[in-house]
Design a protein around this motif. Structure first.
Motif, PDB file in Angstrom:
ATOM      1  N   GLY A   1       5.591   9.959 -12.115  1.00  0.00           N
ATOM      2  CA  GLY A   1       4.966   9.993 -10.799  1.00  0.00           C
ATOM      3  C   GLY A   1       6.007   9.876  -9.697  1.00  0.00           C
ATOM      4  N   PRO A   2       5.714  10.363  -8.489  1.00  0.00           N
ATOM      5  CA  PRO A   2       6.717  10.351  -7.419  1.00  0.00           C
ATOM      6  C   PRO A   2       6.855   9.024  -6.680  1.00  0.00           C
ATOM      7  CG  PRO A   2       4.737  11.454  -6.670  1.00  0.00           C
ATOM      8  CD  PRO A   2       4.496  11.115  -8.108  1.00  0.00           C
ATOM      9  N   VAL A   3       5.873   8.117  -6.802  1.00  0.00           N
ATOM     10  CA  VAL A   3       5.872   6.888  -6.012  1.00  0.00           C
ATOM     11  C   VAL A   3       6.048   5.683  -6.938  1.00  0.00           C
ATOM     12  CG1 VAL A   3       4.585   5.477  -4.375  1.00  0.00           C
ATOM     13  CG2 VAL A   3       4.361   7.969  -4.304  1.00  0.00           C
ATOM     14  N   ARG A   4       7.030   4.836  -6.618  1.00  0.00           N
ATOM     15  CA  ARG A   4       7.278   3.643  -7.428  1.00  0.00           C
ATOM     16  C   ARG A   4       6.213   2.581  -7.191  1.00  0.00           C
ATOM     17  NH1 ARG A   4      13.710   2.395  -6.367  1.00  0.00           N
ATOM     18  NH2 ARG A   4      14.516   4.476  -6.792  1.00  0.00           N
ATOM     19  N   VAL A   5       6.043   1.724  -8.198  1.00  0.00           N
ATOM     20  CA  VAL A   5       5.157   0.566  -8.079  1.00  0.00           C
ATOM     21  C   VAL A   5       5.967  -0.680  -8.438  1.00  0.00           C
ATOM     22  CG1 VAL A   5       3.046  -0.555  -8.859  1.00  0.00           C
ATOM     23  CG2 VAL A   5       3.143   1.937  -8.696  1.00  0.00           C
ATOM     24  N   VAL A   6       6.020  -1.652  -7.514  1.00  0.00           N
ATOM     25  CA  VAL A   6       6.763  -2.893  -7.741  1.00  0.00           C
ATOM     26  C   VAL A   6       5.837  -3.903  -8.417  1.00  0.00           C
ATOM     27  CG1 VAL A   6       8.098  -4.747  -6.679  1.00  0.00           C
ATOM     28  CG2 VAL A   6       8.175  -2.434  -5.705  1.00  0.00           C
ATOM     29  N   LEU A   7       6.309  -4.492  -9.524  1.00  0.00           N
ATOM     30  CA  LEU A   7       5.577  -5.509 -10.273  1.00  0.00           C
ATOM     31  C   LEU A   7       6.296  -6.847 -10.153  1.00  0.00           C
ATOM     32  CD1 LEU A   7       4.988  -3.433 -13.548  1.00  0.00           C
ATOM     33  CD2 LEU A   7       3.571  -3.492 -11.501  1.00  0.00           C
ATOM     34  N   PRO A   8       5.635  -7.950 -10.486  1.00  0.00           N
ATOM     35  CA  PRO A   8       6.313  -9.252 -10.400  1.00  0.00           C
ATOM     36  C   PRO A   8       7.626  -9.319 -11.179  1.00  0.00           C
ATOM     37  CG  PRO A   8       3.954  -9.588 -10.636  1.00  0.00           C
ATOM     38  CD  PRO A   8       4.200  -8.105 -10.781  1.00  0.00           C
ATOM     39  N   LYS A   9       7.703  -8.655 -12.337  1.00  0.00           N
ATOM     40  CA  LYS A   9       8.920  -8.713 -13.143  1.00  0.00           C
ATOM     41  C   LYS A   9      10.107  -8.057 -12.447  1.00  0.00           C
ATOM     42  CE  LYS A   9       8.052  -4.433 -15.766  1.00  0.00           C
ATOM     43  NZ  LYS A   9       7.876  -3.845 -17.118  1.00  0.00           N
TER      44      LYS A   9
END
Length: 792
Positions: A600-608
């Motif tokens: 996918g083109p958009v990153r997703v920031v997670l707690p880790k």
């Protein structure tokens, strides 16, 4: 979907609202205020509408400027929105796209999630009760038959829709009879005995059974829903290891290993279980290059599921070719050969009485059929044919004289390409671990490649393990590298190697990858690889050096007596909500892990990804552009701050320029929109204070699972100095964060360099002195060292 079938699809008011992107009340208002609104069709308690009528009506309604989405041009209609939801491939049979309005179909992840939600509704206990099923086992044939007809027999499906849509007096019981008869007629075409009419005959639907709604729901299911139904069936009937379906994670691995670029020709499975291996190969072929699919008939109880699974993937299997039931026997050499065999036969089953003649590599022992299956598979291969067979571990190492002799004959005849050792706990119904045997027609072969994947995968329950997408991709790379004689990825060098036939003979013809690829072993690095690792370490040290100097200067500037004392004039006490906006991440209904995709083109920031006040590693978690547009209000900007709100609460991070435009998930809080006179770097530093961290964790511990509420976070007291002092503190502490990040790179580079150098040193130390390369890394003897000193 065909134009014909999509035109007959029925939708509810809630679905109309979803398609048009409006609230449910808007649909009610349309129906009440506009006499030309499509007429509803009453089916029991439900009020449904024809999809084609609805889309045609929506075509005449332009979306007001105030309600248009960012990507929507002037003149776009609600009908265009409906098509954008289904995508052009759905074939909604009404005219006209708004000029210049480009739309995309729902992402594969979205379609899969929607299908699973619908299937979950279909499998609820109230649905079983409504259709008069005494158990889930009795109910499952109904959705299985319907999705089979929907996906493999469009004419039969359209005929059912015609009868239902024309208000013919078809009772739910009559509907069941017709579904069963149509299914059985199709199964007969591939030689499967009719069973589904009888299975559905046992249902006694209540008056509340709603045929149109059931068909509308099934129309929402994707093709993979049939595999979901197979898994549900396996769970309720508690299949043993001889009949259980091959786990999805193993099917995905075989697809990557055998058919990364598709398959062609004739393919066969003598023990098809639910047809899951062959259906995956057909899907991998994609372009109709699979000319024929044949299956054995070892288990009549699931043969209809095999046929249905393959037919809804677009192929009609020939059943009974190369028949093995009830016990594997040699195949007549005159029979037609196949190009590819994939199979998962039962582990360590008894052979029973077998004939002594006809076995090319020797008769298998009566106590175990493993090598009967191996030889049967080989006997079906034509010139250039290949096979992948899942075998119990002991087949590779058994000391049974007949089995050892067969292994020797297989290796010496060049039919064993390679063996891959799978991790434990992949298969339900058995604790036996397994290997994949890669076989081919006899050839002159000097090596066999081995892969040891024992330590890969993760436990998803206490007793079940799955391979990740990355694991599957890595094993595919190793397999192809060994097969084609190409260099392997660095991270894979310890997992696989090619072994000479001579070495296999020295190990008494063991074919266990564990004997050749020990996970504690290593492949010696080359001097070039060691030099590359050293250069990376030098680069990291060079980057860290100036930062170390800058930190020393910071210590001087921040020394006691050079900064304002605590309680200095101008400091004020405020709440966090007075400094910025505190926004929680999207709820699971808006964003969940099923929506993540690697490309996918958009990153997703997670707690880790929050480490040492920076964002690290979010490149691998992404989401589609379509989903990102829906979540636009959750896009990050430079200098936003993220805080972990659930789980390990406390970690914080500042969003840098490379993180701008990313999304964040619901386990994080976003601080943004800082008021004038507030420096985000100071706020970041304040949130990192031990006292602040203790305050956050105390409030998070008030719930069952550590989680701080947004309202509580807004009440965090902040001691705020004047802006100049905020900026000074923020910049001073930023230098330390830069130093920490640089030294983490140094540590990682040093660890990698040490690992490469140690393998080279150990390899050289193990060589006879006369054969050591003059690598300039170790002296060949003490005497040589003395001579070099004297020469100098």
């Amino acid at each position: 979907m065909s134009d014909k079938s999509s035109g007959r699809r029925l939708v509810s008011r809630a679905k109309i609202a979803e398609l048009a992107g409006v609230g449910a009340s808007a649909v009610t208002n349309w129906q009440n205020r506009h006499p030309d609104f499509p007429q509803e069709l009453r089916h029991g308690r439900d009020r449904l509408f024809r999809l084609s009528d609805i889309v045609q009506w929506l075509d005449a309604r332009s979306v007001p400027k105030s309600a248009r989405r960012v990507e929507e041009p002037a003149g776009v209609t609600y009908g265009d929105r409906a098509r954008a939801w289904f995508g052009q491939s759905e074939g909604v049979p009404v005219a006209g796209w708004a000029t210049g309005f480009a739309v995309s179909s729902p992402s594969a992840e979205q379609q899969r999630l929607r299908s699973r939600r619908v299937l979950a509704e279909l499998l609820k206990p109230q649905m079983r009760t409504r259709w008069g099923a005494p158990s889930l086992t009795a109910y499952l044939p109904l959705p299985m038959c319907l999705i089979f007809l929907r996906r493999s027999a469009p004419e039969d499906w359209a005929a059912l829709e015609d009868r239902v849509g024309a208000h013919l007096m078809m009772t739910p019981k009559g509907f069941l009879v017709e579904v069963g008869e149509r299914t059985d007629r199709l199964l007969k075409t591939c030689g499967v005995a009719p069973t589904m009419r009888l299975a559905l005959h046992g249902l006694e639907p209540l008056p509340a059974a709603d045929v149109p709604q059931l068909m509308a729901s099934v129309a929402e299911l994707d093709r993979d829903a049939f595999r979901d139904l197979l898994d549900a069936y396996a769970d309720v009937v508690r299949m043993d290891s001889r009949s259980a379906f091959t786990p999805r994670t193993v099917v995905a691995l075989l697809s990557e290993l055998v058919a990364p670029e598709g398959v062609s020709g004739r393919i066969h499975d003598p023990y098809p279980r639910g047809g899951e291996l062959l259906s995956a190969m057909v899907a991998a072929g994609g372009d109709g290059s699979v000319s024929e699919v044949t299956v054995g008939r070892p288990d009549a109880a699931t043969l209809h599921l095999t046929a249905m699974n393959l037919m809804l993937h677009g192929v009609t299997p020939r059943v009974g070719t190369h028949d093995i039931a009830p016990r594997p026997e040699p195949v007549d050499r005159r029979e037609e050969r196949v190009d590819l065999v994939l199979t998962n036969p039962p582990f360590n089953a008894e052979s029973g009485r077998i004939v002594d003649g006809g076995w090319r590599y020797g008769p298998p022992p009566p106590s175990n059929a493993n090598f009967a299956w191996i030889q049967h598979v080989l006997s079906t291969l034509g010139p250039g044919g290949r096979a992948a067979v899942i075998m119990a571990d002991n087949a590779a190492v058994s000391d049974q004289p007949r089995e050892r002799a067969i292994r020797q004959a297989l290796v010496e005849d060049g039919v064993v390409d390679g063996i891959l050792a799978l991790p434990p706990h992949l298969f339900t119904g058995t604790a036996v671990s397994a290997c994949i045997w890669f076989l081919s027609a006899p050839a002159q072969r000097t090596e066999v490649h081995f892969i040891n994947a024992r330590e890969l995968g993760e436990l998803v329950t206490r007793t079940r393990r799955e391979l990740s997408t990355d694991d599957v991709r890595l094993l595919g790379q190793i397999h192809r590298s060994l097969r084609d004689g190409r260099p392997m990825p660095d991270e894979a060098r310890a997992l696989g190697r090619s072994v000479s036939v001579e070495e296999i003979g020295q190990r008494d013809y063991s074919l266990s990858p564990v004997d050749y690829v020990s996970l504690g072993a290593y492949e010696a690095a080359t001097p070039a690889q060691v030099e590359s690792a050293r250069r990376k370490l030098d680069d990291a040290l060079e980057l860290a050096g100036p930062l170390d100097e800058e930190v020393r200067r910071v210590w001087d500037r921040a020394a006691p007596g050079r900064s304002p004392e605590p309680g200095a004039r101008g400091r004020r006490y405020v709440l966090l909500q007075d400094l910025c906006k505190v926004q929680p991440g999207p709820s699971p209904s808006l964003m969940n892990p099923g929506m993540y995709s690697a490309d996918g083109p958009v990153r997703v920031v997670l707690p880790k990804h929050l480490r040492n006040r920076r964002i690290h590693g979010s490149e691998d978690t992404r989401i589609s552009a379509r989903d990102a547009r829906r979540l636009e209000r959750f896009l990050l900007n430079k200098d936003d701050i993220l805080c972990t709100r659930t789980g390990t609460v406390g970690p914080v991070a500042l969003v840098g320029a490379d993180g701008a435009g990313s999304l964040y998930n619901g386990n994080l809080l976003r601080l943004h929109g800082f008021e004038p006179g507030v420096d985000p770097r100071f706020v970041l530093s304040y949130l990192s204070l031990p006292g602040t961290q203790a305050w956050i964790k105390d409030r998070a511990a008030m719930s069952t699972v550590d989680s701080i509420k947004t309202s509580a976070m807004r009440q965090l007291p902040v001691s705020l100095p004047p802006y100049e002092e905020q900026h000074r503190i923020g910049e001073l502490l930023r230098v330390f964060d830069d130093q920490i990040a640089a030294h983490q790179q140094v540590a990682a580079a040093a660890d990698a360099a040490r690992a490469e150098l140690s393998t080279l040193l150990m390899d050289i130390a193990a060589m006879p002195t006369a054969h050591r390369p003059d690598a300039g890394l170790v002296p060949s003897s003490d005497h040589d060292t003395e001579e070099e000193s004297e020469d100098e």
